[in-house]
Design a protein around this motif. Sequence first.
Motif, short mmCIF file in Angstrom:
data_model
loop_
_atom_site.label_atom_id
_atom_site.label_comp_id
_atom_site.label_asym_id
_atom_site.label_seq_id
_atom_site.Cartn_x
_atom_site.Cartn_y
_atom_site.Cartn_z
N LEU A 132 -3.28 20.83 26.49
CA LEU A 132 -2.11 20.69 25.61
C LEU A 132 -0.96 21.61 26.00
O LEU A 132 0.21 21.23 25.92
N LEU A 133 -1.26 22.82 26.46
CA LEU A 133 -0.22 23.79 26.80
C LEU A 133 0.11 23.78 28.29
O LEU A 133 0.85 24.64 28.77
N ASN A 134 -0.43 22.80 29.01
CA ASN A 134 -0.18 22.67 30.46
C ASN A 134 -0.51 23.97 31.19
O ASN A 134 0.24 24.46 32.04
N THR A 135 -1.67 24.53 30.85
CA THR A 135 -2.11 25.80 31.42
C THR A 135 -2.38 25.66 32.92
O THR A 135 -3.02 24.71 33.36
N LYS A 136 -1.89 26.62 33.69
CA LYS A 136 -2.18 26.68 35.13
C LYS A 136 -3.35 27.65 35.31
O LYS A 136 -3.19 28.86 35.21
N ALA A 137 -4.51 27.11 35.56
CA ALA A 137 -5.72 27.92 35.71
C ALA A 137 -6.72 27.14 36.55
O ALA A 137 -6.46 26.01 36.96
N ASP A 138 -7.86 27.76 36.79
CA ASP A 138 -8.87 27.14 37.63
C ASP A 138 -10.02 26.60 36.78
O ASP A 138 -10.47 27.25 35.82
N GLN A 139 -10.48 25.40 37.15
CA GLN A 139 -11.72 24.92 36.54
C GLN A 139 -12.88 25.80 36.96
O GLN A 139 -13.78 26.09 36.18
N ILE A 140 -12.88 26.19 38.23
CA ILE A 140 -13.92 27.08 38.72
C ILE A 140 -13.37 27.79 39.95
O ILE A 140 -12.52 27.26 40.68
#
Length: 682
Positions: free
Chosen positions: A621-629
């Motif tokens: 929802l917040l278009n987070t830039k992060a890693d799935q793993i």
Amino acid sequence: MASQMTVTGEELNARPVTRPGEILEAVPGLIVTQHSGEGKANQYFLRGYNLDHGTDMAIWVDDVPINMRTHAHGQGYSDLNWLMPETVNTLEIRKGPYFADEGDFASVGNLHIGLIDSVNKNIAEMTAGSFGYQRIFGMGSSKIGDGTLLYAGEAGAYNGPWVNPDDMRKINGLLRYTQGTALDGISITGMAYSNKWNSTDQVPQRAITSGQIGLYGEEDPTDGGNTDRFALSARIAGTDDAGSWKANAYVVKSDLDLFNDFTYFLTKPTQGDQFHQYDGRVMTGANASRTLDGSFAGRPMETTFGIQTRYDDIDLGLTDTFQRSFLSNVRSDKVGEASVGIYAQNIVHWTDWLRTTTGWRGDYYEARVDSLFDANNSGNVSAAIGSPKFTAVVGPFHKTELFFGAGYGMHSNDARGATITEEPVDRVQNPTAASLPIGASPLLVQTKGAEVGVRTKVVAGLDSSVSVFFLDQASEIVFNGDAGDTSASRPSQRYGIEWTNKYQPASWLTLDGDLALSHARFVGFDTAQADLYASLAGYPQAQIGNAPGNYIPNAPAIVASAGITIGEKTGWFETLRWRYLGASPLTEDNAFRSSATSLFNGRIGYRLENGWRIQLDVLNLLNTKADQITYAYGSLIKTDSLYNLCYPVQTAPTAVCQNGVMDYVLHPIEPLAVRLTIAGVF
């Protein structure tokens, strides 16, 4: 136990999810993610474990085991991409090695997914969304004689945000005939599933930061796979004056072709390091149990005796490939693996406020490995293990119960790792290489654990529990399917606490929140691993030569989730969910660490009185830039300065070259996406 609970299918389907396996995040403390394509088994995290694709978490669907032993891509491989969430009736959750009827892979958690038997009206759904997501689903049931026939099917497609589209295409079907009830009745279930896809595997961080590829780019655009699964199972259960009994049998035929490239140009400087893993098997099994009602010293008592059998007939292959074309064989095996487990469990209701359960389980495994390219790795292996169990429940007092559990559990290792004597060698790529001797791993590994907890409903509408647990594993030795040999680790210990809450102050409002904290460490010292770490190119200079430490890679210390669901059976409904995966060590000395990931998913919709429904899911929802793993290991790409140093004549002259460049290797979370569903009943 305080961590034991049941979640309804309705609650599971209220969760907005990216992929089917994510409905399992209804398990407090469990994170479900993906690092490579939409047809590959998910990655699971629970109680301080990176469970890979299923090791140490047993999953059953309609009493059929999902975990695959001696699998081409990892021990306990558990693919749930064929599961249609709408067909799920219940999810029964148990954690820890305290239950006599749970055997292989059940040390950390055991999840039993039950299927529905019928629907009141036929259902049809259509979903379309971002990045080419499409899904059509239908389900209905009809009376046939004294029973009910349930039928369901889906077809789906998805490209994802990747530069090289996933081009996922799957089709899925289910037929289920039932008579009577789960306690007095029968069921026969057939399933068929097929899926093919491309995949963007994890990529080195340096390739993104240098601009060589974008965040959603790839190193090898030909990675991917295809899989098929066909299953037939039957269950029967009954009650009589003495107690109850049940039995089931199943046969599952599955095939998987998987093409991955995790090290890029480390071993093959011109063609790349892609490899093909093949797993084809027929799995058969049968289980039966008998429960006798009685008394002890005038107090009610139930005693259960059970037997569980399974046989896997497996064909396995590991080859080097270029753009999915065969280059050379690494190893090929034919494996037959059989097991039988027997158990007894006794429950005594000593008073109205004290109940104890004492149990014992024995498991015997036998396997035959025929290694087609290296007879020295063929052989027979067998092992047996016993596991005592105990739990106690005190209460309720003021709507509060205390729980205690202790016991031994186990998981099986890859049979190939238990018969191996020398490292597999690719004779085409390395014609003069010598086969190095390598130690075999045990076929069965023991776990012991204990747990104490409390569950209370003293506050109206609130179900709250706290559990403190301890797990001690004799070894985390596993077979490394990517390399074709064993990867042995030291014993490990974990302890932690879980806090779970569900609050329903009104019929239209439900809130839930979970927090899990864990501490995970290896026990002892691994000198071989220390020497390897000291030689890795790109490793921080201050760390070179240091011991790797006792940190367990990818073992998260914090997992949390929360959600709010609003709405009645008709009218507007909304759901907002948050899940948090804390930072974790990626190397044993903790020099490389992953970043924490915080993710929100939401849903809003409207239900009409005639049963029709429209809903909009918003994922990330917040278009987070992060890693799935995230991982950390050595690899080589063509823009590395080490590549030109190591491969002037296409050969690796030193150990530094062979280890590559140590770096973060990641698979990003998909960006904000929307999916619109229209569902009708007929």
